[in-house]
Design a protein around this motif. Structure first.
Motif, short mmCIF file in Angstrom:
data_model
loop_
_atom_site.label_atom_id
_atom_site.label_comp_id
_atom_site.label_asym_id
_atom_site.label_seq_id
_atom_site.Cartn_x
_atom_site.Cartn_y
_atom_site.Cartn_z
N TRP A 13 2.39 8.67 1.36
CA TRP A 13 1.97 8.34 0.00
C TRP A 13 0.68 9.09 -0.28
O TRP A 13 -0.40 8.69 0.11
CB TRP A 13 1.79 6.83 -0.11
N ASN A 14 0.79 10.24 -0.96
CA ASN A 14 -0.39 11.02 -1.31
C ASN A 14 -0.15 11.77 -2.62
O ASN A 14 0.95 11.77 -3.17
CB ASN A 14 -0.79 11.97 -0.18
N ALA A 15 -1.20 12.43 -3.10
CA ALA A 15 -1.13 13.11 -4.40
C ALA A 15 -0.29 14.37 -4.36
O ALA A 15 0.22 14.80 -5.39
CB ALA A 15 -2.54 13.43 -4.89
N ASP A 16 -0.12 14.96 -3.19
CA ASP A 16 0.68 16.19 -3.09
C ASP A 16 2.18 15.91 -3.20
O ASP A 16 2.90 16.66 -3.86
CB ASP A 16 0.39 16.90 -1.77
N LEU A 17 2.65 14.84 -2.58
CA LEU A 17 4.08 14.54 -2.59
C LEU A 17 4.49 13.68 -3.78
O LEU A 17 5.67 13.66 -4.16
CB LEU A 17 4.48 13.83 -1.29
N CYS A 26 -3.18 4.49 -8.28
CA CYS A 26 -4.48 4.16 -7.65
C CYS A 26 -5.46 3.57 -8.68
O CYS A 26 -6.17 2.61 -8.38
CB CYS A 26 -5.08 5.40 -7.00
N ILE A 27 -5.47 4.13 -9.87
CA ILE A 27 -6.35 3.61 -10.92
C ILE A 27 -5.90 2.21 -11.33
O ILE A 27 -6.73 1.32 -11.54
CB ILE A 27 -6.38 4.58 -12.11
N SER A 75 -3.22 3.83 0.09
CA SER A 75 -3.40 5.07 -0.66
C SER A 75 -4.45 5.96 -0.01
O SER A 75 -4.30 7.18 0.04
CB SER A 75 -3.82 4.77 -2.10
N LEU A 76 -5.49 5.35 0.50
CA LEU A 76 -6.57 6.12 1.13
C LEU A 76 -6.12 6.77 2.43
O LEU A 76 -6.44 7.94 2.69
CB LEU A 76 -7.76 5.19 1.38
N PHE A 77 -5.37 6.06 3.24
CA PHE A 77 -4.97 6.57 4.54
C PHE A 77 -3.55 7.13 4.58
O PHE A 77 -3.03 7.40 5.65
CB PHE A 77 -5.13 5.49 5.61
#
Length: 152
Positions: A13-17, A26-27, A75-77
């Motif tokens: 779970w990250n912004a790239d994928l 996240c917001i 989300s952070l990790f």
């Protein structure tokens, strides 16, 4: 989407994928986390006399803190999306269970108790001074003058 929907469940779970939904998610998690704390503070001050409603707000607060805190950490990790989705579903399901299954019978029993103790009676609201115990018009006598003197 370049893969089948079920293939994304085992992706990080990250912004790239997940470029379309990662930052709005996240917001929203941060806003809901802060909003939960604000709602708890406001509602417990308003309902401080009604214990079951304050209890419900506490349950909702801790459910929100745990759910939104875990989602922020995930989300952070960059945990797997399957775990993020599972946490979101369980957290929101717990919210629904607390509000619509667990607390309504408790609140209904408390309302019955209030009716039995005539909390909702109209007389109390018309004459609030009737519930205040009146002081007697006579002052209690002091025992200073009535003491017998000891013989020596």
């Amino acid at each position: 989407m370049s893969q089948a929907p079920w293939d994304y469940l085992l992706q990080q779970w990250n912004a790239d994928l997940f470029p379309d939904i990662f930052w709005p998610f996240c917001i929203a998690v941060l806003a809901l986390f802060i909003g939960q704390i604000v709602v708890y503070n406001v509602r417990t001050r308003q309902l401080h006399k009604f214990e079951p409603l304050v209890g419900m707000q506490e349950w909702l607060l801790w459910t929100g803190v745990v759910t939104f805190g875990l989602l922020a950490v995930m989300s952070l990790f960059q945990w797997y999306f399957l775990l993020v989705l599972t946490t979101l579903v369980i957290g929101l399901g717990t919210y629904v269970w607390i509000r619509f299954v667990y607390f309504p019978p408790i609140i209904a029993a408390y309302n019955q108790h209030l009716r039995r103790t005539r909390f909702f009676s109209q007389e109390k609201y018309k004459h609030p001074e009737a519930t205040i115990r009146q002081r007697s018009s006579q002052r209690p006598r002091s025992n200073r003058g009535s003491r017998k003197k000891k013989r020596r």
